[in-house]
Design a protein around this motif. Structure first.
Motif, mmCIF file in Angstrom:
data_model
loop_
_atom_site.group_PDB
_atom_site.id
_atom_site.type_symbol
_atom_site.label_atom_id
_atom_site.label_comp_id
_atom_site.label_asym_id
_atom_site.label_seq_id
_atom_site.Cartn_x
_atom_site.Cartn_y
_atom_site.Cartn_z
ATOM 1 N N ASN A 131 34.710 -28.386 44.961
ATOM 2 C CA ASN A 131 34.976 -28.797 43.577
ATOM 3 C C ASN A 131 35.705 -27.697 42.808
ATOM 4 O OD1 ASN A 131 33.710 -31.250 44.034
ATOM 5 N ND2 ASN A 131 31.714 -30.516 43.340
ATOM 6 N N MET A 132 35.288 -26.445 43.015
ATOM 7 C CA MET A 132 35.956 -25.334 42.340
ATOM 8 C C MET A 132 37.407 -25.227 42.792
ATOM 9 S SD MET A 132 32.862 -22.520 42.543
ATOM 10 C CE MET A 132 33.837 -21.207 41.790
ATOM 11 N N ALA B 202 39.272 -27.607 44.125
ATOM 12 C CA ALA B 202 40.042 -28.781 43.708
ATOM 13 C C ALA B 202 40.431 -28.702 42.229
ATOM 14 C CB ALA B 202 39.245 -30.054 43.973
ATOM 15 N N SER B 203 39.597 -28.034 41.434
ATOM 16 C CA SER B 203 39.887 -27.911 40.005
ATOM 17 C C SER B 203 40.885 -26.811 39.695
ATOM 18 C CB SER B 203 38.591 -27.653 39.237
ATOM 19 O OG SER B 203 38.045 -26.383 39.587
ATOM 20 N N THR C 213 40.382 -23.576 40.443
ATOM 21 C CA THR C 213 39.709 -22.286 40.306
ATOM 22 C C THR C 213 39.990 -21.418 41.520
ATOM 23 O OG1 THR C 213 37.933 -23.352 39.055
ATOM 24 C CG2 THR C 213 37.481 -21.158 39.944
#
Length: 417
Positions: free
Chosen positions: A166-167, A169-170, A172
């Motif tokens: 998730n990090m 993909a965002s 980050t």
């Protein structure tokens, strides 16, 4: 807390690791009632004084710390929490560059820090006993520009894997620092992450600063891809003589690329038979023994079968300008090399309508130049040290590509001088 079962008794056990002002670590283990007493009292980041304990040799199977001793708490041991104003300390980490990890022996414990560059979806792996376990592969690279797979097993495959995904993909920028994890090998080197892993995401340490300054755009070299040539890579080109010399000085498991001529292939045993039946939802593939004409026995399925599968086990002599050695090639490499399945090659000897024989097919690929990716290791048999060589990848020599490679090597040598 883990449950254990032995012949003598059953019980429970848990352990925790502590570090002192000098940055040295030791593991503390508690059993049964002592484990129940201290399990909820131990807090990560808190300071403790431990005395009246027992010290013993550490088990290398369960204890991954760089310490040959560990502490056992007994009925008389005291675990006392200290005030929170004790001076700060941290473990002394020695991060290994990934290009060095790629040449490290299997089961070596390493500290690695790198940038997360890619993810794979969660895989469900079926074990031999029929049970399943979840696995996710995360790829990281570092300042050496090499990439290595980090295998997340069991809970970390979902918890840590999903957080990192998730990090990433965002957008980050994710740095992962891994401590005291083992190096393994399966179609390339990897780092295994256990359930009791020690890691940090985007740590505020000096070793992370060069990665932050570098940014996420630096191209990475994946050692699992073919055609990688680099002076520090385990896939660098080596001669047979240099392999023999290196392993004579330091026994290890080595993967490298060699340019050789295929000198000879044994014909008498170029295959083995496997079970085609379904076992735990997939093909058994266990080696079968022949009982008679058109009858085989699978030791795993305990079933007599009228027809089996055939898989390659080629024994080949490889030669270059420096020396020679014998190597084994299994089914995938054998099929690619001979452009025939093992069963098709086996049946040629019974087909009287054509002039082809197994020997004639094997002779067609002999005395030809190849680039082989090989896994080389040493073992002892009857007090004699021997060499085991397995071919993992095969590529027929492309002379145009080879000329470009040699010109690049000459340029590199000129630049260093």
């Amino acid at each position: 807390m883990h449950q254990y079962n032995t012949i003598k008794c059953n019980g429970q056990v848990f352990s925790f690791d502590i570090v002192d002002e000098e940055g040295c670590e030791v593991r503390i283990t508690c059993f049964d009632e002592i484990a129940e007493l201290h399990y909820h009292r131990v807090e990560k980041g808190a300071w403790y004084v431990v005395f009246k304990d027992s010290v013993k040799d550490a088990s290398t199977v369960y204890n991954k710390l760089n310490n040959h001793l560990e502490i056992i708490l007994t009925e008389t041991s005291v675990l006392k929490r200290c005030a929170s104003d004790v001076a700060e300390t941290e473990k002394k980490l020695q991060f290994n560059p990934i290009n060095k990890v790629l040449t490290t022996s299997n089961n070596t414990l390493v500290d690695v820090i790198g940038v997360v560059v890619n993810f794979e979806e969660i895989l469900v792996i079926r074990r031999k006993d029929g049970s399943t376990v979840k696995k996710r592969i995360v790829k990281i690279n570092d300042m050496s520009t090499f990439t290595i797979d980090v295998n997340l097993w069991r809970p970390p495959s979902e918890q840590l894997g999903n957080d990192l995904k998730n990090m990433h993909a965002s957008g980050t920028f994710v740095i992962l620092a891994i401590q005291n994890e083992r190096v393994g090998y399966f179609n390339g080197k990897f780092i295994n992450i256990s359930a009791s892993m020690t890691f940090e995401i985007n740590p505020f340490i000096l070793e992370a600063n060069p990665l932050r300054l570098r940014g996420p755009i630096l191209p990475c070299i994946d050692p699992h891809s073919s055609g990688v040539h680099h002076s520090d890579s385990e896939y660098q080109r080596m001669t047979i003589a240099s392999i023999l010399q290196r392993l004579s000085v330091m026994p290890e498991t080595l993967e490298t690329t060699i340019k050789v001529v295929l000198g000879f292939i044994k014909e008498d045993q170029f295959y083995y038979t496997t079970c085609p039946l379904q076992f735990n939802g997939k093909e058994c593939k266990k080696k079968c023994s022949k009982l008679g004409d058109n009858l085989w026995l699978c030791p795993r399925c305990q079933t007599q079968i009228p027809e089996c599968n055939y898989k390659y086990l080629l024994q080949m002599k490889l030669q270059d300008q420096t020396s020679s050695l014998w190597a084994n090639a299994f089914d995938e490499v054998g099929t690619q090399l001979l452009a025939l399945s093992a069963k098709e090659l086996y049946m040629l000897q019974y087909d009287l309508t054509i002039e082809k024989t197994p020997r004639s097919i094997l002779n067609k690929v002999m005395f030809t130049h190849y680039n082989f990716t090989v896994l080389v290791s040493t073992y002892t048999y009857n007090s004699e040290r021997r060499l085991k060589v397995t071919i993992n990848k095969v590529q027929r020599l492309d002379f145009e590509v080879e000329c470009n490679y040699l010109l690049a090597e000459i340029s590199r040598m000129g630049a260093t001088t």
